[in-house]
Write a protein that holds these residues in place. Structure first.
Motif, PDB file in Angstrom:
ATOM      1  N   TYR A   1      13.762  57.994 -26.518  1.00 20.09           N
ATOM      2  CA  TYR A   1      14.065  56.690 -27.126  1.00 20.09           C
ATOM      3  C   TYR A   1      14.638  56.848 -28.533  1.00 20.09           C
ATOM      4  N   HIS A   2      15.677  56.090 -28.804  1.00 20.98           N
ATOM      5  CA  HIS A   2      16.295  56.127 -30.140  1.00 20.98           C
ATOM      6  C   HIS A   2      17.011  54.822 -30.457  1.00 20.98           C
ATOM      7  N   ASN A   3      17.031  54.483 -31.745  1.00 15.75           N
ATOM      8  CA  ASN A   3      18.021  53.527 -32.219  1.00 15.75           C
ATOM      9  C   ASN A   3      19.285  54.347 -32.398  1.00 15.75           C
ATOM     10  N   GLU A   4      20.414  53.779 -32.042  1.00 16.27           N
ATOM     11  CA  GLU A   4      21.667  54.519 -32.156  1.00 16.27           C
ATOM     12  C   GLU A   4      21.963  54.817 -33.626  1.00 16.27           C
ATOM     13  N   ASN A   5      22.239  56.095 -33.900  1.00 16.14           N
ATOM     14  CA  ASN A   5      22.591  56.544 -35.253  1.00 16.14           C
ATOM     15  C   ASN A   5      21.622  56.009 -36.314  1.00 16.14           C
TER      16      ASN A   5
ATOM     17  N   VAL B   1      15.085  50.136 -28.972  1.00 20.99           N
ATOM     18  CA  VAL B   1      15.518  51.530 -28.785  1.00 20.99           C
ATOM     19  C   VAL B   1      15.956  51.687 -27.336  1.00 20.99           C
ATOM     20  N   HIS B   2      16.748  52.721 -27.072  1.00 20.49           N
ATOM     21  CA  HIS B   2      17.154  53.006 -25.696  1.00 20.49           C
ATOM     22  C   HIS B   2      17.092  54.497 -25.444  1.00 20.49           C
ATOM     23  N   GLY B   3      17.114  54.849 -24.168  1.00 18.37           N
ATOM     24  CA  GLY B   3      17.093  56.255 -23.762  1.00 18.37           C
ATOM     25  C   GLY B   3      17.564  56.326 -22.320  1.00 18.37           C
TER      26      GLY B   3
HETATM   27 FE   LIG Z   1      22.216  56.201 -27.432  1.00 20.82          FE
END
Ligand SMILES: [Fe+2]
Ligand SMILES: O=C(O)CCC(=O)C(=O)O
Length: 337
Positions: free
Chosen positions: A164-168, A296-298
């Motif tokens: 999982y991450h927030n983009e940049n 967040v996405h992954g």
């Molecule tokens: Fe991404």
């Protein structure tokens, strides 16, 4: 007669309030109409995705997309809901018109196509498309494809689970929205795009965890897609803004805790992402919009075959207010340096 017409106009003319279901599906007539808009954009002079003139044409094309789609996207822009995502389904992407899935990590979409036209037109309904010069050569529409030999990579070229991450997340002008349109699913239909929203996470966090996440006790590195030895953000909080509806800034592969309580809070947050996260196996013609301020996405793991029919998404980032990043953009263009 005149009276009847007027009455009819009042009843049928009421403006619908778009439902906030997180999913909006185009009916076949709307899909056909969206296809015609996309084809006109593809036929626009030059038809080079990164050309300023074509970007302006895509912004104009937004105004011609089916009304129900525009209502859904604009309602999402005002408030992205408890899930922070909007899934548009039934967009007119024709699998039989697609070339082989590209196999290169730096692959981007330079020539205008129907999927590129659709993602750029929808992007214009949320703000302005942006890209980052060090990443995928700053292209407005980037390919998200598995790359042979990079299976373990924590980036979109990999095929192990992408955390999982927030983009940049490291960047002061990270995108407000991330758009992913599916051209082709993976062979086994198991590659799922996962999302988790802070609005569902918050009630499950302990008071101590919440407090620690609000403290500037974290640091986040640039993702590997920016190349080795990239920038690192100074100490920052993971949760910012109002305690009842905060913004989220974290990348589980790139954010490091600076204190013991930050370490505990980060691990608690990762567990809660697992609890509230939802995974959607995107199929051809799906376009998911992630509100990168609150979600967040992954991606789940999958098995690429590198045979030309692997999973293929295209991605575009959006800034809700382009002006704010003016100092990072040469000549008021769309690429941040
Ligand atoms: Fe991404
Ligand atoms: O492949 C996916 O579903 C998401 C990949 C991703 O995180 C991205 O391209 O930003």
């Amino acid at each position: 007669m005149t009276q009847t017409t007027q009455t009819d106009r009042t009843t049928t003319g009421a403006i619908p309030v778009p439902a906030r279901t997180g999913v909006h599906e185009l009916d076949p007539a709307e899909a056909q109409s969206a296809r015609e808009v996309a084809l006109r954009l593809v036929a626009t002079a030059g038809a080079v995705v990164d050309d300023e003139k074509w970007i302006s044409a895509a912004a104009a094309a937004w105004q011609e997309l089916p009304l129900s789609l525009r209502h859904a996207v604009r309602a999402f822009r005002r408030h992205s809901g408890s899930r922070g995502t909007l899934l548009l389904r039934g967009l007119p992407v024709a699998v039989d018109e697609l070339p082989a899935t590209p196999g290169h990590g730096s692959s981007v979409q330079r020539r205008a196509t129907v999927p590129a036209a659709l993602i750029m037109a929808v992007a214009s309904g949320l703000g302005d498309p942006i890209a980052f010069a060090p990443e995928k050569s700053g292209a407005m529409v980037q390919d998200v494809v598995p790359v042979a030999g990079r299976e373990e990579f924590q980036g979109n070229a990999g095929s192990v689970r992408l955390s999982y991450h927030n983009e940049n997340a490291f960047h002061p002008h990270r995108p407000d929205y991330v758009l992913l349109i599916c051209l082709r699913p993976d062979h086994d239909r198991i590659a799922g795009t996962s999302t988790a929203c802070v609005r569902e996470v918050l009630p499950l966090l302990s008071p101590a965890g919440r407090e620690a996440l609000h403290a500037a006790e974290f640091t986040t590195a640039a993702p590997p897609s920016f190349g080795a030895g990239g920038e690192r953000a100074g100490a920052h909080a993971v949760l910012t803004g109002p305690a009842s509806d905060p913004d989220l800034r974290v990348d589980l592969a790139a954010t490091r805790p600076l204190t013991a309580r930050a370490e505990r809070a980060l691990s608690e947050l990762a567990d809660v992402f697992e609890t509230v996260g939802r995974t959607e196996v995107l199929t051809t013609g799906d376009l998911v919009i992630v509100d990168n301020r609150v979600a967040v996405h992954g991606r789940s793991r999958f098995t690429p075959r590198y045979d030309g029919s692997d999973r293929w998404l295209q991605r575009t980032f959006v800034a809700a207010d382009l002006r704010r990043s003016r100092s990072h953009r040469a000549d008021d263009g769309h690429v941040l340096i």
